[in-house]
Design an enzyme around this catalytic site. Structure first.
Site, PDB file in Angstrom:
ATOM      1  N   HIS A   1       3.226 -13.076  -4.676  1.00  0.00           N
ATOM      2  CA  HIS A   1       1.994 -13.151  -3.879  1.00  0.00           C
ATOM      3  C   HIS A   1       1.424 -14.576  -3.862  1.00  0.00           C
ATOM      4  CE1 HIS A   1      -1.731 -11.677  -2.055  1.00  0.00           C
ATOM      5  NE2 HIS A   1      -1.216 -10.447  -2.045  1.00  0.00           N
TER       6      HIS A   1
ATOM      7  N   ARG B   1       0.801  -1.223   0.000  1.00  0.00           N
ATOM      8  CA  ARG B   1       0.000   0.000   0.000  1.00  0.00           C
ATOM      9  C   ARG B   1       0.834   1.273   0.000  1.00  0.00           C
ATOM     10  NH1 ARG B   1      -2.729  -4.013   2.598  1.00  0.00           N
ATOM     11  NH2 ARG B   1      -4.966  -4.161   2.156  1.00  0.00           N
TER      12      ARG B   1
ATOM     13  N   GLU C   1       5.024 -12.450   1.880  1.00  0.00           N
ATOM     14  CA  GLU C   1       5.417 -11.544   0.803  1.00  0.00           C
ATOM     15  C   GLU C   1       6.626 -10.724   1.267  1.00  0.00           C
ATOM     16  OE1 GLU C   1       1.769  -9.348  -0.410  1.00  0.00           O
ATOM     17  OE2 GLU C   1       0.836 -10.772   0.977  1.00  0.00           O
TER      18      GLU C   1
ATOM     19  N   HIS D   1      -1.124  -2.541  -4.388  1.00  0.00           N
ATOM     20  CA  HIS D   1      -0.557  -3.377  -5.456  1.00  0.00           C
ATOM     21  C   HIS D   1      -0.556  -2.690  -6.818  1.00  0.00           C
ATOM     22  CE1 HIS D   1      -0.182  -6.465  -2.568  1.00  0.00           C
ATOM     23  NE2 HIS D   1      -1.319  -7.087  -2.741  1.00  0.00           N
TER      24      HIS D   1
ATOM     25  N   ASP E   1      -2.517  -9.636   8.588  1.00  0.00           N
ATOM     26  CA  ASP E   1      -2.244  -9.041   7.287  1.00  0.00           C
ATOM     27  C   ASP E   1      -1.374  -7.817   7.548  1.00  0.00           C
ATOM     28  OD1 ASP E   1      -2.156  -8.342   4.643  1.00  0.00           O
ATOM     29  OD2 ASP E   1      -4.221  -7.606   4.529  1.00  0.00           O
TER      30      ASP E   1
END
Length: 350
Positions: A178, A82, A316, A107, A250
């Site tokens: 990803h 982000r 990631e 992304h 996340d």
């Protein structure tokens, strides 16, 4: 010795043939890759009894990767994760990226990001090298850019991802892969019983829009602590603001002992409850986004498998989210004489 096989995987939007490249080592491990988003389509590795299973979520053909709402398997770029308010300034010039995640950018671009582009491919020793280029200003990012990712598979069941990128102007270069992993098999349901260890004493807390506040906070005494291996589902539903914001894990973890010198270090281990398969993750990068698949849209994947809530997890490797707007974070701006290089390795054991 790793061999490389090829088969047809369908067509790209402009009619170009999409190829499925399959790497196979002498242990029988297989990794399949395709041109769309330089995607990891399949990883077959044995369990303790030698039984092979495909451990990554994905699709059976090119059409699946052209849609791919959850970013299965692909390379995200030029900017993964982000950017706050979808804007940033480099050398006094302000740039605007797509506003596609509330008021923020996620992304790069959902429809035109690197994950939807056709990457040219060439076989190399033990693997495949994918290359793509874009023009100055594409998606709101300056510079004529060239990026490569080279996948190689060795006899220790290690899949190496080597990234290299250049730009003729300073720009954000922060790609990641990803892939969603389920070490029991891509069609095995929830990953909440997987065990996780992350070599990170700190993480970057985020606001309700998942933009880091700029703080680097200790994980000790919180559900974010994976410095001792624990089951993913143990505290994922805790009454903890960060988990409420992210609907589970996340977040970006700050990898201990990172040195900005290309040193490759072990930073995470995952173990599957049922199969006993293990995955070790190594990287040269300072951060990793552990995403527990909290928002996977219900959809049909390979072989008719039903994917959904927490059916796969991502690790990631990256520069921290919104680094371009946080001068206290490691910088993700490259270009001119400064080239981007990183390595990430996923190694499988049973």
């Amino acid at each position: 010795m790793t061999t490389v096989g090829k088969s047809n995987f369908g067509k790209y939007t402009d009619g170009r043939e999409v190829t499925l490249y399959t790497l196979k080592n002498e242990n029988g491990m297989e990794v399949s890759l395709c041109n769309i988003g330089a995607a990891i389509v399949k990883i077959m590795a044995p369990d303790a009894e030698g039984k092979l299973a495909d451990m990554v979520l994905g699709f059976d053909d090119a059409a699946g990767y052209l849609a791919n709402p959850s970013f299965f398997g692909i390379v995200v770029g030029p900017s993964a994760n982000r950017i706050g308010n979808a804007s940033y300034t480099i050398d006094g010039v302000t740039y605007q990226a797509a506003v596609n995640d509330g008021v923020n950018n996620l992304h790069s671009d959902f429809a035109k990001g690197y994950h939807k582009l056709f990457w040219e491919a060439e076989e190399v020793e033990g693997g495949v090298k994918f290359t793509m280029t874009d023009e100055d200003g594409y998606l709101g990012f300056p510079g004529n850019k060239k990026m490569t990712i080279t996948y190689t598979l060795d006899e220790k069941n290690a899949l190496k991802l080597q990234y290299h990128a250049t730009s003729d102007k300073k720009t954000i270069l922060n790609p990641t892969n990803h892939t969603y992993f389920n070490l029991d098999g891509h069609d095995s349901g929830s990953i909440e019983a997987h065990e996780m260890w992350i070599k990170a004493s700190n993480f970057t807390p985020a606001d309700a829009g998942s933009i880091p506040t700029g703080e680097i906070a200790p994980v000790k005494g919180t559900p974010m602590d994976f410095t001792v291996s624990k089951v993913v589902g143990k505290e994922i539903g805790a009454d903890f603001t960060q988990l409420i914001y992210g609907k589970g894990y996340d977040h970006n973890w700050v990898i201990d002992d990172w040195k900005n010198d290309g040193t490759l270090q072990l930073m995470a281990e995952v173990k599957a409850a049922k199969s006993g398969r293990k995955m070790k993750v190594f990287t040269t990068l300072p951060g990793v986004q552990f995403y527990a698949g909290n928002c996977i849209a219900p959809q049909q994947g390979k072989g008719g498998a039903n994917y959904g809530f927490r059916s796969g997890l991502c690790l990631e490797t990256q520069f921290f989210p919104d680094s371009v707007n946080k001068p206290q974070f490691p910088a993700c701006v490259f270009g001119g004489d400064t080239e981007y290089d990183s390595v990430t390795v996923y190694q499988f054991e049973a």
